[in-house]
Write a protein that holds these residues in place. Structure first.
Motif, mmCIF file in Angstrom:
data_model
loop_
_atom_site.group_PDB
_atom_site.id
_atom_site.type_symbol
_atom_site.label_atom_id
_atom_site.label_comp_id
_atom_site.label_asym_id
_atom_site.label_seq_id
_atom_site.Cartn_x
_atom_site.Cartn_y
_atom_site.Cartn_z
ATOM 1 N N ASN A 14 0.801 -1.223 0.000
ATOM 2 C CA ASN A 14 0.000 0.000 0.000
ATOM 3 C C ASN A 14 0.833 1.272 0.000
ATOM 4 O O ASN A 14 0.472 2.248 -0.660
ATOM 5 C CB ASN A 14 -0.954 -0.002 1.197
ATOM 6 N N VAL A 15 1.944 1.280 0.758
ATOM 7 C CA VAL A 15 2.742 2.497 0.815
ATOM 8 C C VAL A 15 3.541 2.707 -0.461
ATOM 9 O O VAL A 15 4.137 3.768 -0.660
ATOM 10 C CB VAL A 15 3.711 2.477 2.031
ATOM 11 N N SER A 16 3.586 1.706 -1.329
ATOM 12 C CA SER A 16 4.350 1.793 -2.578
ATOM 13 C C SER A 16 3.433 1.935 -3.783
ATOM 14 O O SER A 16 3.864 1.734 -4.925
ATOM 15 C CB SER A 16 5.229 0.541 -2.739
ATOM 16 N N ILE A 17 2.179 2.276 -3.559
ATOM 17 C CA ILE A 17 1.183 2.286 -4.629
ATOM 18 C C ILE A 17 1.634 3.120 -5.821
ATOM 19 O O ILE A 17 1.606 2.666 -6.976
ATOM 20 C CB ILE A 17 -0.171 2.795 -4.098
ATOM 21 N N SER A 18 2.065 4.348 -5.583
ATOM 22 C CA SER A 18 2.423 5.235 -6.688
ATOM 23 C C SER A 18 3.634 4.725 -7.450
ATOM 24 O O SER A 18 3.671 4.761 -8.689
ATOM 25 C CB SER A 18 2.700 6.647 -6.155
ATOM 26 N N VAL A 19 4.643 4.248 -6.717
ATOM 27 C CA VAL A 19 5.867 3.752 -7.351
ATOM 28 C C VAL A 19 5.579 2.515 -8.190
ATOM 29 O O VAL A 19 6.029 2.394 -9.337
ATOM 30 C CB VAL A 19 6.942 3.437 -6.288
ATOM 31 N N ALA A 39 4.299 -3.692 10.674
ATOM 32 C CA ALA A 39 5.625 -3.592 10.058
ATOM 33 C C ALA A 39 5.548 -3.417 8.550
ATOM 34 O O ALA A 39 6.465 -2.851 7.939
ATOM 35 C CB ALA A 39 6.446 -4.840 10.400
ATOM 36 N N GLY A 40 4.466 -3.908 7.918
ATOM 37 C CA GLY A 40 4.353 -3.863 6.471
ATOM 38 C C GLY A 40 4.597 -2.496 5.861
ATOM 39 O O GLY A 40 5.438 -2.350 4.958
ATOM 40 N N PRO A 41 3.881 -1.445 6.308
ATOM 41 C CA PRO A 41 4.092 -0.128 5.706
ATOM 42 C C PRO A 41 5.518 0.387 5.851
ATOM 43 O O PRO A 41 6.058 0.994 4.920
ATOM 44 C CB PRO A 41 3.103 0.767 6.477
ATOM 45 N N ILE A 85 -1.762 12.883 -3.978
ATOM 46 C CA ILE A 85 -2.261 14.250 -3.814
ATOM 47 C C ILE A 85 -1.265 15.139 -3.071
ATOM 48 O O ILE A 85 -1.058 16.296 -3.426
ATOM 49 C CB ILE A 85 -3.623 14.230 -3.089
ATOM 50 N N GLN A 86 -0.610 14.566 -2.047
ATOM 51 C CA GLN A 86 0.345 15.349 -1.269
ATOM 52 C C GLN A 86 1.796 15.165 -1.716
ATOM 53 O O GLN A 86 2.675 15.900 -1.290
ATOM 54 C CB GLN A 86 0.228 14.983 0.216
ATOM 55 N N GLY A 87 2.064 14.152 -2.536
ATOM 56 C CA GLY A 87 3.410 13.985 -3.083
ATOM 57 C C GLY A 87 4.395 13.271 -2.193
ATOM 58 O O GLY A 87 5.603 13.353 -2.418
ATOM 59 N N TYR A 88 3.949 12.530 -1.175
ATOM 60 C CA TYR A 88 4.850 11.777 -0.311
ATOM 61 C C TYR A 88 5.447 10.598 -1.074
ATOM 62 O O TYR A 88 4.801 10.009 -1.948
ATOM 63 C CB TYR A 88 4.099 11.239 0.909
ATOM 64 N N ASP A 89 6.689 10.242 -0.721
ATOM 65 C CA ASP A 89 7.258 9.009 -1.268
ATOM 66 C C ASP A 89 6.880 7.838 -0.369
ATOM 67 O O ASP A 89 6.176 7.997 0.632
ATOM 68 C CB ASP A 89 8.786 9.122 -1.427
ATOM 69 N N ALA A 90 7.357 6.630 -0.732
ATOM 70 C CA ALA A 90 6.961 5.427 0.009
ATOM 71 C C ALA A 90 7.413 5.480 1.458
ATOM 72 O O ALA A 90 6.666 5.115 2.378
ATOM 73 C CB ALA A 90 7.532 4.186 -0.674
ATOM 74 N N LEU A 91 8.654 5.937 1.705
ATOM 75 C CA LEU A 91 9.159 6.001 3.077
ATOM 76 C C LEU A 91 8.397 7.045 3.886
ATOM 77 O O LEU A 91 8.039 6.808 5.048
ATOM 78 C CB LEU A 91 10.655 6.325 3.077
ATOM 79 N N GLY A 92 8.151 8.196 3.276
ATOM 80 C CA GLY A 92 7.387 9.231 3.974
ATOM 81 C C GLY A 92 5.992 8.747 4.347
ATOM 82 O O GLY A 92 5.490 9.032 5.435
ATOM 83 N N THR A 93 5.380 7.982 3.441
ATOM 84 C CA THR A 93 4.065 7.419 3.729
ATOM 85 C C THR A 93 4.136 6.425 4.885
ATOM 86 O O THR A 93 3.293 6.424 5.787
ATOM 87 C CB THR A 93 3.502 6.712 2.478
ATOM 88 N N GLY A 94 5.163 5.560 4.852
ATOM 89 C CA GLY A 94 5.337 4.598 5.937
ATOM 90 C C GLY A 94 5.533 5.270 7.282
ATOM 91 O O GLY A 94 5.004 4.812 8.302
ATOM 92 N N LEU A 95 6.269 6.371 7.294
ATOM 93 C CA LEU A 95 6.510 7.096 8.549
ATOM 94 C C LEU A 95 5.235 7.768 9.057
ATOM 95 O O LEU A 95 5.012 7.852 10.275
ATOM 96 C CB LEU A 95 7.611 8.139 8.351
ATOM 97 N N LYS A 96 4.383 8.232 8.138
ATOM 98 C CA LYS A 96 3.119 8.827 8.561
ATOM 99 C C LYS A 96 2.205 7.785 9.206
ATOM 100 O O LYS A 96 1.426 8.089 10.106
ATOM 101 C CB LYS A 96 2.402 9.456 7.357
ATOM 102 N N ILE A 97 2.313 6.530 8.735
ATOM 103 C CA ILE A 97 1.491 5.443 9.274
ATOM 104 C C ILE A 97 2.136 4.810 10.505
ATOM 105 O O ILE A 97 1.490 4.056 11.236
ATOM 106 C CB ILE A 97 1.246 4.387 8.175
ATOM 107 N N LEU A 98 3.401 5.142 10.768
ATOM 108 C CA LEU A 98 4.155 4.511 11.852
ATOM 109 C C LEU A 98 3.450 4.547 13.206
ATOM 110 O O LEU A 98 3.502 3.548 13.946
ATOM 111 C CB LEU A 98 5.546 5.157 11.967
ATOM 112 N N PRO A 99 2.790 5.658 13.617
ATOM 113 C CA PRO A 99 2.105 5.637 14.919
ATOM 114 C C PRO A 99 1.102 4.490 15.042
ATOM 115 O O PRO A 99 0.958 3.898 16.116
ATOM 116 C CB PRO A 99 1.416 7.000 14.977
ATOM 117 N N SER A 113 1.378 1.601 13.612
ATOM 118 C CA SER A 113 2.184 0.395 13.796
ATOM 119 C C SER A 113 2.654 0.260 15.240
ATOM 120 O O SER A 113 2.609 -0.828 15.826
ATOM 121 C CB SER A 113 3.392 0.431 12.847
ATOM 122 N N VAL A 114 3.092 1.360 15.818
ATOM 123 C CA VAL A 114 3.572 1.329 17.204
ATOM 124 C C VAL A 114 2.438 0.954 18.155
ATOM 125 O O VAL A 114 2.595 0.092 19.037
ATOM 126 C CB VAL A 114 4.174 2.697 17.595
ATOM 127 N N GLY A 115 1.293 1.586 17.997
ATOM 128 C CA GLY A 115 0.145 1.270 18.849
ATOM 129 C C GLY A 115 -0.279 -0.177 18.712
ATOM 130 O O GLY A 115 -0.615 -0.844 19.701
#
Length: 538
Positions: free
Chosen positions: A25-30, A145-147, A308-322, A324-326
């Protein structure tokens, strides 16, 4: 550790199965750009992967009974590994769908029910409770961990290496799987072919209809298919409505077939009598609701962030990271709380926490999806998912005798992946439909745009720009001959539509998470006995 060797092997396999559902999912655009497709194509691939598992999971469980769970586990591992390798080498969307959505999915329908059945066979008493709690925690950890894994590998290397790694892991699992204890297979078991056809076709028609709603419309036809020059919209109604109605009829015939087979003493694909067990019914229903929410979030949030916002795959994964932690923290906490709190209390708490988390994410929706409220909402959603993941697997397996564990493993996988396919198809289609409609409406309603420019922009959108960013929307107007002022005005209107579309899509997720609270009534009210054995003891 020798005592827990089987659980380690099963846990690694479970990790790979769940990881595959979230890593893409975090690599959709790539991936879309790499394979020459668009977001709609990726939505189809993700949905069909979950659909393949949902449609054939019951059959996979029955094949495990017929061949032996250990044999089904090994065969499934081989098929899954082949699918992973094909996915890694995919040159286009067609091969990706064949390798990932179909071949990997068919491997998973043998592996997932076998994991549940083999855990029940190899562990008894409190060890069995510990084993299923651990598998639930692994499920949560893999989803979390996936994202991040997908973001890291895609950003610094290639998304393809994720699937190369899965192939290697499944080879290693295959090499050590011979040490897993099994019970004798039911070689004389006959699988009813008509039941397989009715089950698979009913779910396939339902999910395909929902998936096509983004272009065909739900009831009012938007852009219905044209075959041999004839527009397919009977009585002025979208084909989606007819497909959903047809799927309901087919699934009703499937249920009637199962009741008949059980009544005459033949083996049904699904024992309908199992669905009369309150704990199992609640556990499976909550599985569906839980994975609907997670799949929907894991689709619309990355799509919004990347396209829409132009994030890359890593940036997307980091946004979803909270999230994952929870998820990880509360999977562990939920396992420990099971000795002092009942599954019903923890299940209700988990579902309520998910609803609160989605509400926070909904309240945080601004153009940038930034701020502490978004991060807190994602963390809270993960916490609720973790609490549920630590409970529902053991609830489902403990509701039946060991004889029915393969069937319940298949049922659990069916509801889990049906929830995932519904979440991606329904919420994803609504989101895409609102976005495309928003851009088209912004262009059509702007009287400052010359008619010829308006028609060029709408035609360009229809030909392959289903989701665009604000800057891309502005460029489309100027490229078509519109003035800079008009382009900026339309882009601003469209940006507002983007935010509104995400909010409306997330409200569907919130509504389903609230309704999920009503499904917990049948969960057990008794607290599990004090833990007598801990994982890690020898």
């Amino acid at each position: 550790m020798k005592r827990w060797f089987v659980l380690i092997v099963l846990g690694v396999s479970q990790f790979v199965m769940v990881l595959d559902s979230t890593v893409m999912n975090v690599s959709i655009s790539v991936v879309a750009a790499d394979l020459g497709t668009d977001i709609g194509g990726m939505q189809a691939a993700i949905t069909f992967y979950a659909l393949t598992m949902a449609a054939f999971m019951l059959t996979g469980g029955k094949l495990g009974d017929k061949w032996g769970r250990s044999s089904a586990f090994r065969i499934g591992s081989i098929v899954y590994g082949i699918g992973s390798l094909a996915t890694a080498l995919s040159p286009n969307l067609t091969v990706l769908i064949l390798g990932w959505s179909l071949v990997e999915g068919l491997g998973a329908v043998l592996v997932i029910p076998a994991i549940a059945a083999l855990a029940a066979i190899n562990y008894t008493g409190r060890d069995r409770i510990v084993a299923f709690a651990a598998l639930g925690a692994v499920t949560g950890f893999a989803a979390a961990a996936g994202p991040l894994i997908g973001g890291l590998v895609t950003t610094f290397s290639s998304w393809r290496y994720v699937f190369v790694g899965e192939t290697i892991v499944m080879v290693l699992v295959l090499l050590v799987s011979g040490r897993i204890k099994d019970v004798p297979p039911e070689k004389g078991l006959r699988i009813d072919l008509l039941s397989v056809v009715l089950s698979a076709s009913g779910m396939a028609i339902l999910v395909y209809g929902i998936l096509q709603s983004k272009s065909w419309g739900w009831i009012v036809p938007l852009d219905p298919p044209v075959i041999a020059g004839v527009t397919i919209a009977p009585f002025g109604i979208s084909p989606v409505a007819f497909l959903i109605l047809l799927s309901i009829v087919v699934l009703w015939l499937f249920v009637r077939r199962q009741v008949h087979l059980e009544r005459v003493g033949r083996v049904p694909l699904l024992k309908m009598s199992l669905m009369q067990i309150p704990a199992l019914r609640s556990g499976l229903s909550m599985f569906l609701a839980q994975y609907f929410v997670i799949a929907a979030l894991f689709f619309v949030v990355p799509v919004y962030l990347q396209t829409i916002q132009g994030y890359d795959a890593l940036g997307t994964g980091l946004k979803i990271l909270p999230l994952s932690v929870g998820l990880i923290l509360f999977s562990i906490l939920g396992s420990r709380l099971s000795v002092t709190r009942s599954a019903r209390n923890l299940g209700r708490l988990g579902q309520l926490v998910i609803a609160v988390g989605v509400l926070c994410v909904l309240g945080a929706v601004q153009p940038e999806l930034a701020g502490w409220l978004f991060a807190a909402g994602m963390f809270i959603v993960g916490a609720g998912f973790g609490l549920l993941a630590s409970q529902l697997g053991n609830v489902n397996m403990s509701a039946v005798t060991k004889r029915d564990t393969s069937e319940v493993g298949g049922l659990q996988g069916t509801f889990q992946n049906l929830g995932s396919s519904f979440g991606t198809a329904i919420v994803g289609s609504v989101f895409i439909l609102l976005l495309t409609g928003g851009f088209t409406s912004a262009v059509q309603s702007n009287t400052s745009i010359p008619d010829d420019v308006r028609q060029q922009v709408i035609a360009a959108t229809d030909e392959g720009a289903p989701i665009v960013s604000r800057d891309e929307a502005e460029k489309m107007i100027t490229d078509a001959g519109g003035s800079a002022d008009v382009a900026a005005e339309v882009a601003t209107t469209y940006a507002d539509t983007q935010v509104a579309s995400l909010r409306q899509a997330l409200f569907l997720v919130f509504a389903l998470s609230v309704l999920g609270l009503l499904l917990s009534r049948g969960l057990p009210t008794k607290v599990a006995p004090p833990q007598a054995a801990e994982i890690g003891s020898s």
